[in-house]
Design a protein around this motif. Structure first.
Motif, PDB file in Angstrom:
ATOM      1  N   GLN A   2       0.848  -1.189   0.000  1.00  0.00           N
ATOM      2  CA  GLN A   2       0.000   0.000   0.000  1.00  0.00           C
ATOM      3  C   GLN A   2       0.886   1.241   0.000  1.00  0.00           C
ATOM      4  O   GLN A   2       1.925   1.278   0.647  1.00  0.00           O
ATOM      5  CB  GLN A   2      -0.875  -0.025   1.256  1.00  0.00           C
ATOM      6  CG  GLN A   2      -1.749   1.186   1.434  1.00  0.00           C
ATOM      7  CD  GLN A   2      -2.518   1.106   2.756  1.00  0.00           C
ATOM      8  OE1 GLN A   2      -2.590   0.083   3.409  1.00  0.00           O
ATOM      9  NE2 GLN A   2      -3.076   2.227   3.151  1.00  0.00           N
ATOM     10  N   ARG A   3       0.496   2.274  -0.737  1.00  0.00           N
ATOM     11  CA  ARG A   3       1.192   3.555  -0.703  1.00  0.00           C
ATOM     12  C   ARG A   3       0.567   4.433   0.370  1.00  0.00           C
ATOM     13  O   ARG A   3      -0.645   4.437   0.553  1.00  0.00           O
ATOM     14  CB  ARG A   3       1.096   4.264  -2.057  1.00  0.00           C
ATOM     15  CG  ARG A   3       2.044   3.729  -3.090  1.00  0.00           C
ATOM     16  CD  ARG A   3       1.940   4.489  -4.407  1.00  0.00           C
ATOM     17  NE  ARG A   3       0.568   4.708  -4.838  1.00  0.00           N
ATOM     18  CZ  ARG A   3      -0.196   3.783  -5.415  1.00  0.00           C
ATOM     19  NH1 ARG A   3       0.260   2.580  -5.627  1.00  0.00           N
ATOM     20  NH2 ARG A   3      -1.421   4.060  -5.790  1.00  0.00           N
ATOM     21  N   GLN A  31      17.050   0.208   9.379  1.00  0.00           N
ATOM     22  CA  GLN A  31      16.765  -1.223   9.543  1.00  0.00           C
ATOM     23  C   GLN A  31      15.373  -1.435  10.136  1.00  0.00           C
ATOM     24  O   GLN A  31      14.628  -2.319   9.706  1.00  0.00           O
ATOM     25  CB  GLN A  31      17.825  -1.858  10.436  1.00  0.00           C
ATOM     26  CG  GLN A  31      17.648  -3.339  10.622  1.00  0.00           C
ATOM     27  CD  GLN A  31      18.726  -3.939  11.530  1.00  0.00           C
ATOM     28  OE1 GLN A  31      19.508  -3.232  12.146  1.00  0.00           O
ATOM     29  NE2 GLN A  31      18.744  -5.252  11.595  1.00  0.00           N
ATOM     30  N   LEU A  32      15.004  -0.630  11.135  1.00  0.00           N
ATOM     31  CA  LEU A  32      13.679  -0.739  11.740  1.00  0.00           C
ATOM     32  C   LEU A  32      12.589  -0.481  10.707  1.00  0.00           C
ATOM     33  O   LEU A  32      11.597  -1.215  10.639  1.00  0.00           O
ATOM     34  CB  LEU A  32      13.544   0.252  12.905  1.00  0.00           C
ATOM     35  CG  LEU A  32      12.144   0.355  13.520  1.00  0.00           C
ATOM     36  CD1 LEU A  32      11.765  -0.935  14.232  1.00  0.00           C
ATOM     37  CD2 LEU A  32      12.074   1.543  14.469  1.00  0.00           C
ATOM     38  N   LEU A  33      12.752   0.561   9.892  1.00  0.00           N
ATOM     39  CA  LEU A  33      11.755   0.876   8.862  1.00  0.00           C
ATOM     40  C   LEU A  33      11.591  -0.296   7.899  1.00  0.00           C
ATOM     41  O   LEU A  33      10.465  -0.709   7.589  1.00  0.00           O
ATOM     42  CB  LEU A  33      12.149   2.147   8.118  1.00  0.00           C
ATOM     43  CG  LEU A  33      12.111   3.436   8.930  1.00  0.00           C
ATOM     44  CD1 LEU A  33      12.770   4.581   8.171  1.00  0.00           C
ATOM     45  CD2 LEU A  33      10.687   3.803   9.321  1.00  0.00           C
ATOM     46  N   ASP A  40      10.587   2.024  -0.483  1.00  0.00           N
ATOM     47  CA  ASP A  40      10.352   3.057  -1.497  1.00  0.00           C
ATOM     48  C   ASP A  40       9.898   4.359  -0.816  1.00  0.00           C
ATOM     49  O   ASP A  40       8.907   4.971  -1.207  1.00  0.00           O
ATOM     50  CB  ASP A  40       9.316   2.563  -2.517  1.00  0.00           C
ATOM     51  CG  ASP A  40       9.393   3.330  -3.828  1.00  0.00           C
ATOM     52  OD1 ASP A  40      10.407   4.020  -4.069  1.00  0.00           O
ATOM     53  OD2 ASP A  40       8.425   3.252  -4.604  1.00  0.00           O
ATOM     54  N   TYR A  41      10.623   4.771   0.217  1.00  0.00           N
ATOM     55  CA  TYR A  41      10.282   5.904   1.068  1.00  0.00           C
ATOM     56  C   TYR A  41      11.038   7.129   0.570  1.00  0.00           C
ATOM     57  O   TYR A  41      12.261   7.124   0.500  1.00  0.00           O
ATOM     58  CB  TYR A  41      10.671   5.558   2.502  1.00  0.00           C
ATOM     59  CG  TYR A  41      10.250   6.517   3.593  1.00  0.00           C
ATOM     60  CD1 TYR A  41       9.539   7.679   3.354  1.00  0.00           C
ATOM     61  CD2 TYR A  41      10.587   6.250   4.904  1.00  0.00           C
ATOM     62  CE1 TYR A  41       9.167   8.526   4.374  1.00  0.00           C
ATOM     63  CE2 TYR A  41      10.231   7.080   5.953  1.00  0.00           C
ATOM     64  CZ  TYR A  41       9.521   8.229   5.674  1.00  0.00           C
ATOM     65  OH  TYR A  41       9.160   9.063   6.699  1.00  0.00           O
ATOM     66  N   ALA A  42      10.314   8.169   0.208  1.00  0.00           N
ATOM     67  CA  ALA A  42      10.926   9.414  -0.263  1.00  0.00           C
ATOM     68  C   ALA A  42      10.265  10.601   0.433  1.00  0.00           C
ATOM     69  O   ALA A  42       9.075  10.555   0.756  1.00  0.00           O
ATOM     70  CB  ALA A  42      10.764   9.537  -1.778  1.00  0.00           C
ATOM     71  N   ILE A  43      11.067  11.641   0.661  1.00  0.00           N
ATOM     72  CA  ILE A  43      10.556  12.882   1.237  1.00  0.00           C
ATOM     73  C   ILE A  43      10.976  14.016   0.311  1.00  0.00           C
ATOM     74  O   ILE A  43      12.151  14.114  -0.069  1.00  0.00           O
ATOM     75  CB  ILE A  43      11.104  13.111   2.663  1.00  0.00           C
ATOM     76  CG1 ILE A  43      10.746  11.952   3.584  1.00  0.00           C
ATOM     77  CG2 ILE A  43      10.566  14.438   3.222  1.00  0.00           C
ATOM     78  CD1 ILE A  43      11.403  12.017   4.958  1.00  0.00           C
ATOM     79  N   LYS A  57       5.922   3.035   0.547  1.00  0.00           N
ATOM     80  CA  LYS A  57       5.157   1.802   0.397  1.00  0.00           C
ATOM     81  C   LYS A  57       5.271   1.064   1.715  1.00  0.00           C
ATOM     82  O   LYS A  57       6.315   1.097   2.370  1.00  0.00           O
ATOM     83  CB  LYS A  57       5.695   0.956  -0.752  1.00  0.00           C
ATOM     84  CG  LYS A  57       5.390   1.536  -2.113  1.00  0.00           C
ATOM     85  CD  LYS A  57       5.857   0.612  -3.212  1.00  0.00           C
ATOM     86  CE  LYS A  57       5.555   1.219  -4.574  1.00  0.00           C
ATOM     87  NZ  LYS A  57       6.102   0.391  -5.660  1.00  0.00           N
ATOM     88  N   GLN A  58       4.181   0.405   2.081  1.00  0.00           N
ATOM     89  CA  GLN A  58       4.183  -0.320   3.349  1.00  0.00           C
ATOM     90  C   GLN A  58       3.409  -1.614   3.218  1.00  0.00           C
ATOM     91  O   GLN A  58       2.383  -1.678   2.563  1.00  0.00           O
ATOM     92  CB  GLN A  58       3.613   0.559   4.463  1.00  0.00           C
ATOM     93  CG  GLN A  58       2.219   1.073   4.167  1.00  0.00           C
ATOM     94  CD  GLN A  58       1.788   2.206   5.068  1.00  0.00           C
ATOM     95  OE1 GLN A  58       2.557   3.109   5.327  1.00  0.00           O
ATOM     96  NE2 GLN A  58       0.562   2.147   5.537  1.00  0.00           N
ATOM     97  N   SER A  59       3.947  -2.638   3.863  1.00  0.00           N
ATOM     98  CA  SER A  59       3.238  -3.916   3.906  1.00  0.00           C
ATOM     99  C   SER A  59       2.721  -4.182   5.309  1.00  0.00           C
ATOM    100  O   SER A  59       2.069  -5.180   5.553  1.00  0.00           O
ATOM    101  CB  SER A  59       4.152  -5.057   3.443  1.00  0.00           C
ATOM    102  OG  SER A  59       5.269  -5.159   4.301  1.00  0.00           O
ATOM    103  N   GLY A  60       3.040  -3.299   6.216  1.00  0.00           N
ATOM    104  CA  GLY A  60       2.584  -3.416   7.601  1.00  0.00           C
ATOM    105  C   GLY A  60       2.282  -2.024   8.126  1.00  0.00           C
ATOM    106  O   GLY A  60       1.480  -1.299   7.573  1.00  0.00           O
TER     107      GLY A  60
END
Length: 103
Positions: A2-3, A31-33, A40-43, A57-60
């Motif tokens: 999910q985005r 590592q925690l993230l 696919d984390y961007a700011i 993007k997150q699976s949890g």
């Protein structure tokens, strides 16, 4: 996957320091993230308004859901001098609604 997108507020004049701190992100935080299923984390920064726009993007859990961990609490304290924060030290974060996506 999910985005998830959200915005935060950077204090004026802190753009270079914000980038520097993220260029040197602590390995244990990265590592925690990843372990939490975030990728696919961007700011991005809107320089006219000092608004930070983040997408991941997150699976949890979202990165915003990891605030109970010691490393995230430490990161929030580290970032508090350059960002708008809530009383608990977390960054003021506003979820954004997706209105378009082209794959």
């Amino acid at each position: 996957m999910q985005r998830f997108a959200f915005k935060m507020k950077l204090r004026p004049g802190c753009e270079a320091e914000y980038k520097k701190r993220h260029d040197e992100i602590w390995p244990e935080l990265a590592q925690l993230l990843k372990k939490a299923g975030i990728s696919d984390y961007a700011i991005f920064l809107d320089e006219e308004t000092n608004t930070l726009f983040a997408v991941q993007k997150q699976s949890g859990a979202s990165s915003q859901d990891l605030g109970s961990t010691a490393i995230v609490q430490k990161w929030w304290a580290y970032m508090a001098d350059i960002m708008d924060t809530n009383p608990d030290g977390s960054p003021v974060s506003v979820p954004l609604k997706e209105v378009f996506y082209l794959e």
